[in-house]
Design an enzyme around this catalytic site. Structure first.
Site, PDB file in Angstrom:
ATOM      1  N   VAL A  68      38.696  40.229  40.302  1.00  0.00           N
ATOM      2  CA  VAL A  68      37.711  39.828  41.307  1.00  0.00           C
ATOM      3  C   VAL A  68      37.673  38.309  41.326  1.00  0.00           C
ATOM      4  O   VAL A  68      37.427  37.666  40.311  1.00  0.00           O
ATOM      5  CB  VAL A  68      36.310  40.407  41.003  1.00  0.00           C
TER       6      VAL A  68
ATOM      7  N   ALA B 178      36.099  33.857  38.397  1.00  0.00           N
ATOM      8  CA  ALA B 178      36.854  35.096  38.608  1.00  0.00           C
ATOM      9  C   ALA B 178      36.757  35.927  37.329  1.00  0.00           C
ATOM     10  O   ALA B 178      36.305  35.431  36.296  1.00  0.00           O
ATOM     11  CB  ALA B 178      38.317  34.784  38.913  1.00  0.00           C
ATOM     12  N   LYS B 179      37.159  37.153  37.374  1.00  0.00           N
ATOM     13  CA  LYS B 179      37.265  37.981  36.167  1.00  0.00           C
ATOM     14  C   LYS B 179      38.209  39.123  36.494  1.00  0.00           C
ATOM     15  O   LYS B 179      38.363  39.498  37.657  1.00  0.00           O
ATOM     16  CB  LYS B 179      35.898  38.550  35.788  1.00  0.00           C
ATOM     17  N   GLY B 180      38.823  39.655  35.453  1.00  0.00           N
ATOM     18  CA  GLY B 180      39.728  40.777  35.696  1.00  0.00           C
ATOM     19  C   GLY B 180      39.739  41.694  34.505  1.00  0.00           C
ATOM     20  O   GLY B 180      39.124  41.410  33.470  1.00  0.00           O
TER      21      GLY B 180
END
Ligand code: NAD
Length: 411
Positions: A56, A101-103
């Site tokens: 994201v 962001a992060k994933g």
């Protein structure tokens, strides 16, 4: 309460203080891009496993998006979305030129062999390599991912785009990483604790500190605060907890953890105490540096420390936060307290881009300067607006992103 609900509450409080319009709030709460990908992986036994990966990219108003990559069975889009937004506010509070962001991948990395983990990582990069990069979005380690995973990411990204070490941070020091990244979050928690105690007019030498968690963040925090002449009176981890009123020997704790797979169980230099007892201990500063959601409406009234520094992400939930504020407990919030890690990641990115190495002293100096400036801004705002440090930190972060959005122009 879900983490996303907590973040929404904190965001709304700051947005009210900043008088942000409903349109701006909607824009800031909406992620730029959310990706879900299929990751087919051939396992060691020859069978085919299919995993789901997420990234994201929440906001890039202030620069390339930045945030960790988590390998954990409970990873889902909602969690990743919340953590991505938190990264946007965190990078903005410390004023580094990044968005958030992060994933993650929904997987239990402990159940995979090293080769399977590498194949999973490379296949994930195959699926998203055109969506991230040094000027777009830069992943980093998080729960379940390690410097080695970051090395595979850099290498696989390079197979498509050529040599680009700045496409990911948290790499091994011998493979384009930097010294000082490892200790940065704990060092930041420690140095901000010192600043906060000084601002509150509390005595530093001998200050009694209790730390939950003795992993990366907890152990480096303990080391820093011991060197600052504080007394580490209690520590705990998932396996055990220990208390000693005169102060635990941090060197012994570190040596014990190192020789016992990172675990505290079996340490003999203190009296046993439970995690619940640690959270309710009579001490000067409580530093939860393990899990989220450990201080809730159920136990907030039992906390006796007058100061809490959030080493972990979201260890205090919003109901507890309100109870603690009513009781006059000062809470230094996660988006500032543990921002040392992402700040040092920025240093790694800068050095990778310059093909230059700073050395440990410069990393430490720059880290202390940036966190110190951020702390002063948040402190001053909290004093002038008579809000908590958490609301002030969100105001600084959200305010910066809103201003950058307006300055960059929307039309
Ligand atoms: P880590 O895996 O190195 O250490 C976690 C520690 O928490 C271990 O000592 C573990 O035993 C302990 N723990 C786990 N369950 C526990 C329980 N039920 N009770 C008590 N202790 C328990 O992780 P870390 O990198 O130190 O991260 C800790 C927290 O800080 C996490 O919330 C993480 O999201 C946050 N954080 C880490 C960084 C970083 O750079 N490492 C940056 C920002 C935020």
């Amino acid at each position: 309460m879900r983490a996303s609900d907590a973040t929404a509450i904190y965001f709304a409080r700051a947005a009210d203080q900043l008088d942000l319009s409903a349109d701006m709030r909607r824009l800031l709460l909406t992620a730029r891009r959310e990706v879900q990908v299929q990751i087919p992986v051939e396992m060691d036994g020859g069978e085919l496993a299919t995993f789901i990966g997420y990234r994201v990219q929440h906001n890039n108003a202030r620069g390339p998006m930045k945030g960790g990559l988590r390998y954990h069975p409970q990873v889902d889009l909602d969690e990743v979305r919340t953590l991505a937004a938190l990264m946007t506010w965190k990078t903005a509070v410390v004023n580094i030129p990044y968005g958030g962001a992060k994933g993650g991948v929904s997987v239990d990395p402990a159940k995979l062999s090293l080769r399977e983990l590498e194949r999973l990582t490379r296949r994930f990069v195959d699926a998203i390599h055109d969506l991230f990069g040094p000027d777009v979005d830069i992943p980093a380690p998080d729960l379940g991912t390690t410097p080695e995973v970051m090395a595979w990411i850099m290498n696989q990204y390079g197979n498509y785009h050529g040599f680009a070490p700045a496409c990911v941070t948290g790499k091994p020091v011998e493979y384009h990483g930097i010294s000082g990244r490892d200790e940065a979050t704990g060092r930041g928690v420690g140095s901000l604790t010192v600043k906060l105690l000084s601002r509150l007019g509390r005595r530093l030498p001998g200050a009694r500190i209790a730390i939950q968690g003795f992993g990366n963040v907890g152990s480096h925090t303990a080391r820093f605060l011991k060197d600052a002449e504080c007394r580490i009176v209690a520590v705990s981890d998932a396996t055990a907890g220990f208390h000693r009123a005169e102060g635990l020997d941090v060197g012994d704790l570190l040596r014990h953890a190192q020789s016992h797979g990172g675990r505290l169980a079996g340490f003999t230099g203190g009296d046993a105490l439970s995690n619940a007892e640690l959270l309710a201990l009579d001490c000067d500063v409580l530093i939860p540096a393990a899990l989220g959601g450990v201080i809730t409406a159920g136990n907030a009234a039992t906390v006796r420390a007058p100061v809490i520094v959030e080493g972990a992400n979201a260890p205090v939930d919003p109901e507890a936060d309100a109870i603690l504020a009513d009781r006059g407990v000062t809470v230094l919030p996660d988006i500032l307290a543990n921002a040392g890690g992402v700040t040092a990641s920025w240093f790694e990115w800068v050095q990778n881009r310059q093909h230059y190495q700073w050395g440990l002293n410069r990393v430490r100096q720059e880290l202390d300067r940036i966190l110190g400036e951020a702390f002063e801004q948040v402190w001053q705002l909290a004093m002038s607006r008579q809000v908590t440090l958490r609301t002030a930190a969100y105001m600084v972060g959200v305010g910066r992103v809103a201003r950058a959005t307006v300055l960059g122009g929307i039309a």
